[in-house]
Design a protein around this motif. Structure first.
Motif, PDB file in Angstrom:
ATOM      1  N   LEU A 161      11.493  -3.008   1.529  1.00 58.33           N
ATOM      2  CA  LEU A 161      10.770  -2.694   0.304  1.00 58.33           C
ATOM      3  C   LEU A 161       9.636  -3.680   0.051  1.00 58.33           C
ATOM      4  O   LEU A 161       8.533  -3.308  -0.333  1.00 58.33           O
ATOM      5  N   ILE A 162       9.933  -4.965   0.276  1.00 60.05           N
ATOM      6  CA  ILE A 162       8.948  -6.014  -0.013  1.00 60.05           C
ATOM      7  C   ILE A 162       8.062  -6.300   1.197  1.00 60.05           C
ATOM      8  O   ILE A 162       6.855  -6.503   1.076  1.00 60.05           O
ATOM      9  N   GLY A 163       8.662  -6.307   2.389  1.00 57.24           N
ATOM     10  CA  GLY A 163       7.926  -6.684   3.596  1.00 57.24           C
ATOM     11  C   GLY A 163       6.785  -5.748   3.933  1.00 57.24           C
ATOM     12  O   GLY A 163       5.738  -6.186   4.434  1.00 57.24           O
ATOM     13  N   GLY A 164       6.951  -4.442   3.675  1.00 61.71           N
ATOM     14  CA  GLY A 164       5.870  -3.507   3.954  1.00 61.71           C
ATOM     15  C   GLY A 164       4.638  -3.805   3.127  1.00 61.71           C
ATOM     16  O   GLY A 164       3.509  -3.788   3.629  1.00 61.71           O
ATOM     17  N   TYR A 165       4.846  -4.110   1.848  1.00 60.38           N
ATOM     18  CA  TYR A 165       3.714  -4.463   0.983  1.00 60.38           C
ATOM     19  C   TYR A 165       3.054  -5.756   1.454  1.00 60.38           C
ATOM     20  O   TYR A 165       1.828  -5.863   1.522  1.00 60.38           O
ATOM     21  N   LEU A 166       3.876  -6.777   1.792  1.00 55.51           N
ATOM     22  CA  LEU A 166       3.329  -8.059   2.233  1.00 55.51           C
ATOM     23  C   LEU A 166       2.537  -7.904   3.532  1.00 55.51           C
ATOM     24  O   LEU A 166       1.487  -8.523   3.713  1.00 55.51           O
ATOM     25  N   SER A 167       3.046  -7.066   4.432  1.00 59.62           N
ATOM     26  CA  SER A 167       2.369  -6.852   5.708  1.00 59.62           C
ATOM     27  C   SER A 167       0.997  -6.216   5.511  1.00 59.62           C
ATOM     28  O   SER A 167       0.020  -6.590   6.171  1.00 59.62           O
ATOM     29  N   ASP A 168       0.899  -5.242   4.610  1.00 60.87           N
ATOM     30  CA  ASP A 168      -0.381  -4.591   4.339  1.00 60.87           C
ATOM     31  C   ASP A 168      -1.310  -5.476   3.516  1.00 60.87           C
ATOM     32  O   ASP A 168      -2.524  -5.460   3.699  1.00 60.87           O
ATOM     33  N   ARG A 169      -0.736  -6.261   2.620  1.00 61.42           N
ATOM     34  CA  ARG A 169      -1.561  -7.032   1.683  1.00 61.42           C
ATOM     35  C   ARG A 169      -2.056  -8.340   2.286  1.00 61.42           C
ATOM     36  O   ARG A 169      -3.217  -8.722   2.119  1.00 61.42           O
ATOM     37  N   PHE A 170      -1.195  -9.052   3.013  1.00 63.01           N
ATOM     38  CA  PHE A 170      -1.538 -10.388   3.494  1.00 63.01           C
ATOM     39  C   PHE A 170      -1.676 -10.481   5.012  1.00 63.01           C
ATOM     40  O   PHE A 170      -2.117 -11.516   5.516  1.00 63.01           O
ATOM     41  N   GLY A 171      -1.299  -9.444   5.724  1.00 64.97           N
ATOM     42  CA  GLY A 171      -1.493  -9.459   7.168  1.00 64.97           C
ATOM     43  C   GLY A 171      -0.190  -9.440   7.940  1.00 64.97           C
ATOM     44  O   GLY A 171       0.866  -9.821   7.430  1.00 64.97           O
ATOM     45  N   ARG A 172      -0.300  -8.970   9.181  1.00 66.07           N
ATOM     46  CA  ARG A 172       0.886  -8.852  10.024  1.00 66.07           C
ATOM     47  C   ARG A 172       1.439 -10.234  10.407  1.00 66.07           C
ATOM     48  O   ARG A 172       2.629 -10.492  10.300  1.00 66.07           O
ATOM     49  N   LYS A 173       0.556 -11.131  10.843  1.00 62.00           N
ATOM     50  CA  LYS A 173       1.003 -12.446  11.300  1.00 62.00           C
ATOM     51  C   LYS A 173       1.568 -13.274  10.146  1.00 62.00           C
ATOM     52  O   LYS A 173       2.554 -13.993  10.307  1.00 62.00           O
ATOM     53  N   ARG A 174       0.950 -13.199   8.972  1.00 60.97           N
ATOM     54  CA  ARG A 174       1.424 -13.972   7.831  1.00 60.97           C
ATOM     55  C   ARG A 174       2.774 -13.478   7.331  1.00 60.97           C
ATOM     56  O   ARG A 174       3.451 -14.177   6.583  1.00 60.97           O
ATOM     57  N   THR A 175       3.151 -12.287   7.720  1.00 61.57           N
ATOM     58  CA  THR A 175       4.495 -11.786   7.426  1.00 61.57           C
ATOM     59  C   THR A 175       5.468 -12.182   8.532  1.00 61.57           C
ATOM     60  O   THR A 175       6.622 -12.544   8.264  1.00 61.57           O
ATOM     61  N   LEU A 176       4.989 -12.155   9.780  1.00 62.16           N
ATOM     62  CA  LEU A 176       5.859 -12.394  10.931  1.00 62.16           C
ATOM     63  C   LEU A 176       6.356 -13.835  11.013  1.00 62.16           C
ATOM     64  O   LEU A 176       7.569 -14.071  11.152  1.00 62.16           O
ATOM     65  N   SER A 177       5.469 -14.808  10.922  1.00 62.64           N
ATOM     66  CA  SER A 177       5.863 -16.211  11.141  1.00 62.64           C
ATOM     67  C   SER A 177       6.881 -16.717  10.114  1.00 62.64           C
ATOM     68  O   SER A 177       7.928 -17.258  10.505  1.00 62.64           O
ATOM     69  N   PRO A 178       6.642 -16.558   8.805  1.00 60.70           N
ATOM     70  CA  PRO A 178       7.659 -17.004   7.846  1.00 60.70           C
ATOM     71  C   PRO A 178       8.986 -16.263   7.994  1.00 60.70           C
ATOM     72  O   PRO A 178      10.053 -16.848   7.774  1.00 60.70           O
ATOM     73  N   SER A 179       8.912 -14.988   8.387  1.00 54.99           N
ATOM     74  CA  SER A 179      10.144 -14.212   8.556  1.00 54.99           C
ATOM     75  C   SER A 179      10.974 -14.757   9.707  1.00 54.99           C
ATOM     76  O   SER A 179      12.213 -14.829   9.619  1.00 54.99           O
TER      77      SER A 179
END
Length: 530
Positions: A161-179
């Motif tokens: 629910l949250i990750g999809g928004y973060l991926s579109d809003r802040f970028g794929r890499k900025r979601t991947l590394s912290p995850s």
């Protein structure tokens, strides 16, 4: 689309794409173990009440030497209605009267029984330690095992629910590394959990992190791929997860302690967190979000890695080539916007049903392996090997048959295979039908991994996939609840699974288009305007 005209200028199947795919694929093997690890770490061994007659050394000295272990067991544990030893009750013997001389096998049924007030004794021949044996999740506490599984799946649901928004809003890499970092920390934290409550919290965070990795890494690698290579990339991702299932099965033959097993599959994730820092952001995402300077740097970096001497790429070239996408990228969409456009809405709803079906089928059967047989290691290896082969088979047939045909056919087959298993006793034939159902779901899921990306536009792809896979997680969370219905009608869960699978097959056939050899849409107008 326009981006696929730019990608060949920097190399579309060079060293960069290979290294990117390998780094993510190896990481996903370890990630894949966490989906089904509770088949092992939450294994429920044979157990009975602890009794002084059997388990207290000093008490045994006062018992007549004419009684063997079998006799002592008869005087300690009552039998259930099926003639098997009770798991949750024992005979009550007053203190100082361990074995009255007037008790015989004929009047044992008249004796008073009591719960396992002193704990349980577990069979450690298969798994020496699990969360069930450590925190006594049996008898009145048996539902806590299902609670931990549901919390893990709820974490994945929340993450989507949250990750999809973060991926579109802040970028794929900025979601991947912290995850990846959170995944490594929470996975290691599970191994050191001092209590069941802490264990559940770490498992929830683990599930949440898994969603971030998949929603960051999946679109990242797909958006660096050409149309003709996307199915290879998607199947590679799903095959890596299946290899994780297989890897877990082999590990359990050598590691029978749940904490050690958890550490082995969690600690390497710290290394993958460090590896993600060299991965560049998706140039497609950067351009769509009007970050052409950053996109140009990334494209030149990729060209250098691939050994391509590009001389034509400039900010002006990017802007003119993808002018329509840049204009559309200025609009920030919300979750409600996904259902405003008719064609996009239809695709999201149909894909949500398909995703719900695969989630329910896979987790309804794969987290219930112990009910198929007692050799959990062999069943886990069999599941991993068969799912890997089924995903490899999907790779071979996807470009020949097309995405929609595969999804429709294998949902239908899954619905037909699952019904016989409801009426078969525990044995090899039941295992065969269960594995066939799981693998049909896996083939459909593998194809869906490509189908999602090809049906949904870049500007809302992460958010859309996040919503769709959230529905998948709802199906996964409901699957164990369906299995509870066995208490009332044995075949009811399988009948429900079959109806859902056949319905999904018809919906996909009637409402979704074929996408084989067609370009990925970048903006919503690509769908709505044809």
């Amino acid at each position: 689309m326009a981006f696929e005209d730019l990608l060949p200028l920097v190399g579309h199947k060079g060293r960069f794409q290979i290294l990117q795919a390998l780094s993510l694929a190896i990481a996903l093997i370890f990630l894949g173990t966490h989906f089904l690890i509770e088949n092992i770490t939450a294994f429920v061994p044979e157990h009975r009440c602890w009794t002084p007659l059997l388990d207290n050394t000093s008490a045994l000295l006062n018992v007549s030497g004419n009684l063997n272990f079998s006799s002592l067991l008869t005087f300690s544990i009552p039998l259930d209605s099926n003639g098997k030893l009770e798991k949750c009750r024992r005979f009550f013997w007053p203190q100082g009267q361990l074995l009255p001389p007037n008790v015989t096998g004929q009047n044992l049924s008249q004796l008073e029984t009591e719960p396992c007030v002193d704990g349980w004794t577990y069979d450690q021949s298969t798994i020496t330690s699990s969360i069930v044996t450590e925190w006594d999740l049996v008898c009145d506490s048996w539902t806590l095992k299902s609670l931990s599984q549901s919390l893990f799946l709820a974490g994945i649901l929340m993450g989507y629910l949250i990750g999809g928004y973060l991926s579109d809003r802040f970028g794929r890499k900025r979601t991947l590394s912290p995850s990846f970092f959170t995944l490594a920390v929470s996975g290691t934290g599970v191994a050191f959990a001092p209590s069941f409550q802490v264990y559940c919290c770490c498992r929830f965070l683990l599930g949440f992190s898994i969603s971030g990795v998949l929603l960051g890494g999946g679109p990242l690698i797909m958006e660096w791929s050409m149309t003709q290579h996307r199915h290879l990339v998607a199947i590679m991702i799903t095959m890596s997860i299946s290899l994780g299932h297989l890897f877990l099965g082999f590990l359990t033959y050598g590691i029978k302690d749940w904490r050690k097993l958890q550490l082995v599959v969690s600690v390497p994730l710290f290394a993958f967190f460090l590896i993600t820092w060299w991965l560049p952001e998706s140039a497609r995402w950067l351009i769509v979000h009007n970050k052409c300077d950053d996109a140009l740097k990334v494209l030149r970096q990729v060209a250098k890695i691939n050994g391509v001497k590009e001389q034509t790429l400039t900010v002006e070239v990017l802007s003119s080539t993808m002018e329509k996408e840049l204009d559309a990228g200025q609009v920030h969409y919300t979750m409600l916007d996904l259902f405003h456009f008719p064609i996009l809405r239809t695709r999201i709803l149909c894909l949500s049903l398909a995703s719900f079906t695969t989630g329910m089928l896979f987790y309804g059967l794969s987290l219930d392996l112990q009910n198929l047989g007692h050799n959990i290691q062999m069943l886990q290896v069999l599941l991993g090997a068969s799912s890997f082969l089924s995903r490899f088979g999907a790779l071979l047939i996807m470009n020949c048959l097309g995405r929609r045909t595969i999804v429709v056919t294998f949902f239908l087959l899954a619905g037909l295979f699952i019904l016989p298993s409801a009426f078969l006793p525990q044995g090899i034939l039941r295992v065969v039908f269960a594995m066939l159902t799981i693998n049909c779901a896996m083939v459909s899921s593998s194809c869906n991994g490509v189908y999602y990306h090809e049906l949904l536009p870049t500007v809302v792809r992460g958010m859309s996939i996040g919503f769709i896979v959230t529905i998948d997680r709802i199906g996964a969370v409901l699957a164990p609840l369906m299995n509870i219905l066995k208490q009332y009608i044995r075949a009811m869960p399988q009948i429900i699974f079959a109806i859902i699978a056949i319905t999904a097959s018809l919906v996909v056939f009637l409402f979704l288009p074929e996408t084989r050899n067609k370009p990925m849409p970048d903006i919503i107008q690509d769908l709505e305007c044809g």
